[in-house]
Design a protein around this motif. Structure first.
Motif, PDB file in Angstrom:
ATOM      1  N   GLY A   1       0.812  -1.206   0.000  1.00 16.56           N
ATOM      2  CA  GLY A   1       0.000   0.000   0.000  1.00 16.56           C
ATOM      3  C   GLY A   1       0.848   1.260   0.000  1.00 16.56           C
ATOM      4  O   GLY A   1       2.078   1.222   0.092  1.00 16.56           O
ATOM      5  N   GLU A   2       0.204   2.404  -0.106  1.00 17.87           N
ATOM      6  CA  GLU A   2       0.915   3.678  -0.089  1.00 17.87           C
ATOM      7  C   GLU A   2       1.395   3.963   1.332  1.00 17.87           C
ATOM      8  O   GLU A   2       0.650   3.805   2.301  1.00 17.87           O
ATOM      9  N   ASP A   3       2.642   4.389   1.439  1.00 23.48           N
ATOM     10  CA  ASP A   3       3.226   4.651   2.747  1.00 23.48           C
ATOM     11  C   ASP A   3       3.439   6.149   2.954  1.00 23.48           C
ATOM     12  O   ASP A   3       3.541   6.919   1.997  1.00 23.48           O
ATOM     13  N   LYS A   4       3.521   6.546   4.206  1.00 19.39           N
ATOM     14  CA  LYS A   4       3.742   7.940   4.558  1.00 19.39           C
ATOM     15  C   LYS A   4       4.681   7.997   5.754  1.00 19.39           C
ATOM     16  O   LYS A   4       4.775   7.064   6.563  1.00 19.39           O
ATOM     17  N   ALA A   5       5.388   9.110   5.866  1.00 24.05           N
ATOM     18  CA  ALA A   5       6.334   9.289   6.965  1.00 24.05           C
ATOM     19  C   ALA A   5       5.581   9.700   8.231  1.00 24.05           C
ATOM     20  O   ALA A   5       4.829  10.673   8.229  1.00 24.05           O
ATOM     21  N   VAL A   6       5.782   8.958   9.310  1.00 17.91           N
ATOM     22  CA  VAL A   6       5.185   9.298  10.606  1.00 17.91           C
ATOM     23  C   VAL A   6       6.235   9.818  11.585  1.00 17.91           C
ATOM     24  O   VAL A   6       5.893  10.436  12.593  1.00 17.91           O
ATOM     25  N   MET A   7       7.509   9.600  11.282  1.00 22.08           N
ATOM     26  CA  MET A   7       8.618  10.112  12.086  1.00 22.08           C
ATOM     27  C   MET A   7       9.800  10.378  11.166  1.00 22.08           C
ATOM     28  O   MET A   7      10.006   9.657  10.182  1.00 22.08           O
ATOM     29  N   GLN A   8      10.575  11.407  11.459  1.00 25.34           N
ATOM     30  CA  GLN A   8      11.785  11.671  10.688  1.00 25.34           C
ATOM     31  C   GLN A   8      12.798  12.418  11.544  1.00 25.34           C
ATOM     32  O   GLN A   8      12.435  13.168  12.441  1.00 25.34           O
ATOM     33  N   ALA A   9      14.068  12.172  11.235  1.00 25.68           N
ATOM     34  CA  ALA A   9      15.153  12.789  11.988  1.00 25.68           C
ATOM     35  C   ALA A   9      16.312  13.075  11.044  1.00 25.68           C
ATOM     36  O   ALA A   9      16.507  12.380  10.038  1.00 25.68           O
ATOM     37  N   TYR A  10      17.095  14.116  11.401  1.00 25.36           N
ATOM     38  CA  TYR A  10      18.219  14.546  10.572  1.00 25.36           C
ATOM     39  C   TYR A  10      19.481  14.606  11.431  1.00 25.36           C
ATOM     40  O   TYR A  10      19.416  14.732  12.657  1.00 25.36           O
ATOM     41  N   CYS A  11      20.603  14.528  10.757  1.00 20.64           N
ATOM     42  CA  CYS A  11      21.879  14.793  11.414  1.00 20.64           C
ATOM     43  C   CYS A  11      22.824  15.375  10.367  1.00 20.64           C
ATOM     44  O   CYS A  11      22.562  15.318   9.152  1.00 20.64           O
ATOM     45  N   ASN A  12      23.944  15.948  10.837  1.00 19.65           N
ATOM     46  CA  ASN A  12      24.838  16.683   9.943  1.00 19.65           C
ATOM     47  C   ASN A  12      26.272  16.249  10.187  1.00 19.65           C
ATOM     48  O   ASN A  12      26.699  16.066  11.328  1.00 19.65           O
ATOM     49  N   LEU A  13      27.016  16.073   9.094  1.00 18.60           N
ATOM     50  CA  LEU A  13      28.442  15.793   9.159  1.00 18.60           C
ATOM     51  C   LEU A  13      29.213  17.022   8.712  1.00 18.60           C
ATOM     52  O   LEU A  13      28.953  17.566   7.628  1.00 18.60           O
ATOM     53  N   ASP A  14      30.134  17.459   9.528  1.00 13.33           N
ATOM     54  CA  ASP A  14      30.938  18.636   9.198  1.00 13.33           C
ATOM     55  C   ASP A  14      31.892  18.294   8.062  1.00 13.33           C
ATOM     56  O   ASP A  14      32.755  17.433   8.189  1.00 13.33           O
ATOM     57  N   SER A  15      31.718  18.989   6.949  1.00 11.39           N
ATOM     58  CA  SER A  15      32.574  18.713   5.784  1.00 11.39           C
ATOM     59  C   SER A  15      33.974  19.287   5.944  1.00 11.39           C
ATOM     60  O   SER A  15      34.880  18.925   5.214  1.00 11.39           O
ATOM     61  N   GLY A  16      34.170  20.170   6.897  1.00 11.51           N
ATOM     62  CA  GLY A  16      35.487  20.774   7.082  1.00 11.51           C
ATOM     63  C   GLY A  16      36.328  20.047   8.101  1.00 11.51           C
ATOM     64  O   GLY A  16      36.872  20.661   9.024  1.00 11.51           O
ATOM     65  N   SER A  17      36.432  18.742   8.005  1.00  6.25           N
ATOM     66  CA  SER A  17      37.237  17.964   8.928  1.00  6.25           C
ATOM     67  C   SER A  17      38.710  18.257   8.735  1.00  6.25           C
ATOM     68  O   SER A  17      39.169  18.535   7.621  1.00  6.25           O
ATOM     69  N   ILE A  18      39.476  18.168   9.821  1.00  2.00           N
ATOM     70  CA  ILE A  18      40.905  18.484   9.755  1.00  2.00           C
ATOM     71  C   ILE A  18      41.639  17.474   8.892  1.00  2.00           C
ATOM     72  O   ILE A  18      42.485  17.829   8.091  1.00  2.00           O
ATOM     73  N   ALA A  19      41.327  16.216   9.050  1.00  2.00           N
ATOM     74  CA  ALA A  19      42.005  15.167   8.281  1.00  2.00           C
ATOM     75  C   ALA A  19      40.956  14.244   7.684  1.00  2.00           C
ATOM     76  O   ALA A  19      39.998  13.872   8.346  1.00  2.00           O
ATOM     77  N   GLU A  20      41.147  13.873   6.448  1.00  2.00           N
ATOM     78  CA  GLU A  20      40.175  13.045   5.753  1.00  2.00           C
ATOM     79  C   GLU A  20      40.154  11.612   6.289  1.00  2.00           C
ATOM     80  O   GLU A  20      39.159  10.911   6.159  1.00  2.00           O
ATOM     81  N   PHE A  21      41.302  11.165   6.883  1.00  4.94           N
ATOM     82  CA  PHE A  21      41.359   9.791   7.354  1.00  4.94           C
ATOM     83  C   PHE A  21      40.658   9.624   8.705  1.00  4.94           C
ATOM     84  O   PHE A  21      40.483   8.509   9.164  1.00  4.94           O
ATOM     85  N   ILE A  22      40.272  10.701   9.352  1.00  6.45           N
ATOM     86  CA  ILE A  22      39.541  10.602  10.610  1.00  6.45           C
ATOM     87  C   ILE A  22      38.079  10.287  10.297  1.00  6.45           C
ATOM     88  O   ILE A  22      37.437  11.020   9.552  1.00  6.45           O
ATOM     89  N   PRO A  23      37.542   9.186  10.834  1.00  2.00           N
ATOM     90  CA  PRO A  23      36.146   8.830  10.523  1.00  2.00           C
ATOM     91  C   PRO A  23      35.178   9.859  11.097  1.00  2.00           C
ATOM     92  O   PRO A  23      35.343  10.349  12.207  1.00  2.00           O
ATOM     93  N   ARG A  24      34.166  10.186  10.315  1.00  3.37           N
ATOM     94  CA  ARG A  24      33.141  11.137  10.747  1.00  3.37           C
ATOM     95  C   ARG A  24      31.802  10.422  10.768  1.00  3.37           C
ATOM     96  O   ARG A  24      31.409   9.800   9.785  1.00  3.37           O
ATOM     97  N   LEU A  25      31.133  10.536  11.885  1.00  4.60           N
ATOM     98  CA  LEU A  25      29.858   9.849  12.071  1.00  4.60           C
ATOM     99  C   LEU A  25      28.842  10.806  12.664  1.00  4.60           C
ATOM    100  O   LEU A  25      29.185  11.737  13.390  1.00  4.60           O
ATOM    101  N   CYS A  26      27.581  10.567  12.346  1.00  2.00           N
ATOM    102  CA  CYS A  26      26.485  11.268  13.007  1.00  2.00           C
ATOM    103  C   CYS A  26      25.296  10.316  13.068  1.00  2.00           C
ATOM    104  O   CYS A  26      25.149   9.430  12.222  1.00  2.00           O
TER     105      CYS A  26
END
Length: 240
Positions: A175-200
């Protein structure tokens, strides 16, 4: 002249004398009078303590019975309420719930920038009175109010689209579905080193009223950006 004082009878034997080699029997002393009184007092104390505990337990049970009888109506209505309380207690231990673990899968090129529903590892997940449909959807079997929660961890960012996770609801299969909950997060693109893992992590939780046959799943904008490590991405619900 005949001696009339002579006789053939031998004199009686002399009784043996006691020597140091024979043991001398000494009578055991009688028990002390004070010791007997202490023992009697102890036994009396034990009997009294047992009597007081029995009386106290009887009073406690009688008081609880009177309180329960006061709260519950008499007659048939009271019996029905007692049966309801008993069934409600039994139902609490068998309430519907689910705790899903995301399925770990390798990232392939065709998954790049592909949106879709997360798949759950049924072998490592737990479900009780909740159905399972096509690896992604959970089907409600007991209607009622549910606390639904979702935790999606992203390991990469998207320069154009936000990192979003949505709990989708549909009333029946396909059947047709709809969003009943949603959440966002942000990863800082200006990390000091690219090899450092970034998670949110996008976390959400809400009470939702669900009907029998409703289905829930978690949708993300980009499946290749999700962190599939143990405990990083989960989904679940339990009936209130």
């Amino acid at each position: 002249m005949i001696n009339t004082y002579q006789t053939s009878l031998a004199p009686p034997p002399v009784p043996p004398r006691l020597s140091g080699s024979h043991p001398i029997l000494i009578p055991a002393p009688l028990p002390l009078r004070g010791h007997s009184k202490s023992l009697i007092r102890f036994l009396v104390g034990v009997v009294l303590l047992h009597l007081f505990l029995s009386i106290g337990g009887f009073i406690y049970l009688y008081h609880n019975y009177k309180m329960l009888s006061f709260q519950l109506p008499s007659g048939k209505e009271g019996e029905e309420k007692l049966a309801y309380l008993s069934s409600e207690k039994q139902e609490t231990s068998y309430k519907a719930m689910a705790r899903m673990v995301v399925e770990q899968r390798p990232h392939t090129p065709d998954q790049k920038s592909k949106s879709g529903y997360l798949n759950w590892n049924i072998n490592h997940s737990f479900r009780r009175s909740i159905g399972y449909y096509h690896s992604s959807w959970l089907t409600i079997q007991q209607p009622g109010d549910y606390y639904v929660y979702s935790r999606v961890t992203f390991s990469k960012g998207d320069p154009q689209l936000p990192l979003v996770s949505k709990v989708q609801l549909r009333k029946k299969n396909e059947g047709e579905d709809k969003a009943v909950m949603q959440a966002y997060c942000n990863l800082d693109s200006g990390s000091i080193a690219e090899f450092i893992p970034r998670l949110c992590t996008a976390t959400q939780g809400e009470v939702i009223t669900l009907e029998k046959g409703n289905q829930l799943s978690v949708w993300v904008q980009n499946l290749s950006l999700v962190n599939y490590e143990d405990g990083a991405t989960t989904f679940g619900m339990y009936k209130l």
